[in-house]
Scaffold this motif. Sequence first.
Motif, PDB file in Angstrom:
ATOM      1  N   UNK A  34       0.825  -1.200   0.000  1.00  0.00           N
ATOM      2  CA  UNK A  34       0.000   0.000   0.000  1.00  0.00           C
ATOM      3  C   UNK A  34       0.856   1.245   0.000  1.00  0.00           C
ATOM      4  N   UNK A  35       0.280   2.346   0.458  1.00  0.00           N
ATOM      5  CA  UNK A  35       0.965   3.636   0.376  1.00  0.00           C
ATOM      6  C   UNK A  35       2.216   3.693   1.235  1.00  0.00           C
ATOM      7  N   UNK A  36       2.284   2.883   2.300  1.00  0.00           N
ATOM      8  CA  UNK A  36       3.438   2.937   3.204  1.00  0.00           C
ATOM      9  C   UNK A  36       4.593   2.050   2.741  1.00  0.00           C
ATOM     10  N   UNK A  37       4.403   1.285   1.676  1.00  0.00           N
ATOM     11  CA  UNK A  37       5.444   0.344   1.251  1.00  0.00           C
ATOM     12  C   UNK A  37       6.677   1.087   0.750  1.00  0.00           C
ATOM     13  N   UNK A  38       7.849   0.696   1.259  1.00  0.00           N
ATOM     14  CA  UNK A  38       9.130   1.220   0.791  1.00  0.00           C
ATOM     15  C   UNK A  38       9.966   0.047   0.276  1.00  0.00           C
ATOM     16  N   UNK A  39      10.430   0.166  -0.943  1.00  0.00           N
ATOM     17  CA  UNK A  39      11.156  -0.918  -1.579  1.00  0.00           C
ATOM     18  C   UNK A  39      12.658  -0.656  -1.555  1.00  0.00           C
ATOM     19  N   UNK A  40      13.424  -1.715  -1.396  1.00  0.00           N
ATOM     20  CA  UNK A  40      14.866  -1.619  -1.586  1.00  0.00           C
ATOM     21  C   UNK A  40      15.148  -1.489  -3.076  1.00  0.00           C
ATOM     22  N   UNK A  41      16.217  -0.825  -3.426  1.00  0.00           N
ATOM     23  CA  UNK A  41      16.588  -0.708  -4.834  1.00  0.00           C
ATOM     24  C   UNK A  41      16.771  -2.096  -5.438  1.00  0.00           C
ATOM     25  N   UNK A  42      16.302  -2.273  -6.667  1.00  0.00           N
ATOM     26  CA  UNK A  42      16.400  -3.563  -7.347  1.00  0.00           C
ATOM     27  C   UNK A  42      16.537  -3.334  -8.839  1.00  0.00           C
ATOM     28  N   UNK A  43      17.197  -4.264  -9.519  1.00  0.00           N
ATOM     29  CA  UNK A  43      17.302  -4.163 -10.970  1.00  0.00           C
ATOM     30  C   UNK A  43      15.944  -4.333 -11.626  1.00  0.00           C
ATOM     31  N   UNK A  44      15.164  -5.284 -11.130  1.00  0.00           N
ATOM     32  CA  UNK A  44      13.863  -5.596 -11.718  1.00  0.00           C
ATOM     33  C   UNK A  44      12.808  -5.676 -10.631  1.00  0.00           C
ATOM     34  N   UNK A  45      11.677  -5.029 -10.856  1.00  0.00           N
ATOM     35  CA  UNK A  45      10.516  -5.164  -9.975  1.00  0.00           C
ATOM     36  C   UNK A  45       9.346  -5.667 -10.807  1.00  0.00           C
ATOM     37  N   UNK A  46       8.704  -6.734 -10.355  1.00  0.00           N
ATOM     38  CA  UNK A  46       7.499  -7.241 -11.007  1.00  0.00           C
ATOM     39  C   UNK A  46       6.300  -7.020 -10.097  1.00  0.00           C
ATOM     40  N   UNK A  47       5.175  -6.667 -10.725  1.00  0.00           N
ATOM     41  CA  UNK A  47       3.907  -6.475 -10.017  1.00  0.00           C
ATOM     42  C   UNK A  47       2.853  -7.182 -10.860  1.00  0.00           C
ATOM     43  N   UNK A  48       2.492  -8.393 -10.496  1.00  0.00           N
ATOM     44  CA  UNK A  48       1.596  -9.177 -11.346  1.00  0.00           C
ATOM     45  C   UNK A  48       0.269  -9.469 -10.645  1.00  0.00           C
TER      46      UNK A  48
END
Length: 329
Positions: A147-161
Amino acid sequence: MNAPATPPSAESLRAALAGLLAGLPPSRAAKAVERLIANYRGTTPTDAPVLRDRSDVAAYAAYRMPATFEAVRGALDALRDAAPEWVPGTHTDVGGGTGAASWAVAEAWAEEPPRTTVLDWAEPALALGRELADGAFDAEWRRERIGTALKLADADLVTVSYVLKELTEADRTALVTETARAARAVVIVEPGTPDGYERIIAARTLLIDAGFTVAAPCPHSGACPIAPGTDWCHFSARVSRSSLHRQVKGGSLPYEDEKYSYVAATRFPVTPTVSRVTRRPQIRKGLVQLDLCGPDGLARETVTKRHGPLYKQARDAEWGDSWPPEQDG
């Protein structure tokens, strides 16, 4: 990590599913699938995990994982065509659940599979996904609120399926914005329905506004030439169905066609296709009609025997393929 004895693939995924689901009573699986189908086809976003317990997760895995795998694999193939030399070292699977997209990524770059982090808010899904993937690829499975609070670590590839449909519009915007901040390449897949396409177009716009280049399926990063409400861009993946899969879904055919919409975009240079086949080619006596999306918009191209070798290539062309095909030599 040592190379797995059985590399990730559609076949090894189905074998792993069969092993995990063998003890689930068919009646219980069928009831769970009915509820999941109602949710999958519904229109109300949720603020709680859809998968409540192991029975739900096992039924979902049998119902959706093979189709999700093939849809994501199709999107990854198009990304690889646009950036054949690029190999991701790290991958984040947002809302990955039991890990179908992670299996697809591991197979797509089987020679150098990236280190994967699967994020989901349903602990039963993460637990079964971890069990299912044991030894198949290197992954961390972590519980996170999507949701809005999600913080992601840097990554080469992000998938959202198959995730955006489950979120409110505000959460969708926040998630796509965060993936754009964290990733070098983003692949988003949604159902191949009019509303799924609309979510993809909204995500595509956010990615372009964040400085990304569209790698696929579009041949450009300009506005989609489809007039809103008149049609939708989607593709089809053929899914082989095991006897277990047919039992859970109540079907008899050995395959099904998964319709999906997607966008793949990058922060690094890519070479998009000249044009993309946007419908199943129509083969007639002595000619093939191809519906294409190109830099100048939508068009129909007719290829006849007079075109020589191109005619055979047109007959072999499939929905979603690049066009024209690369020429040898």
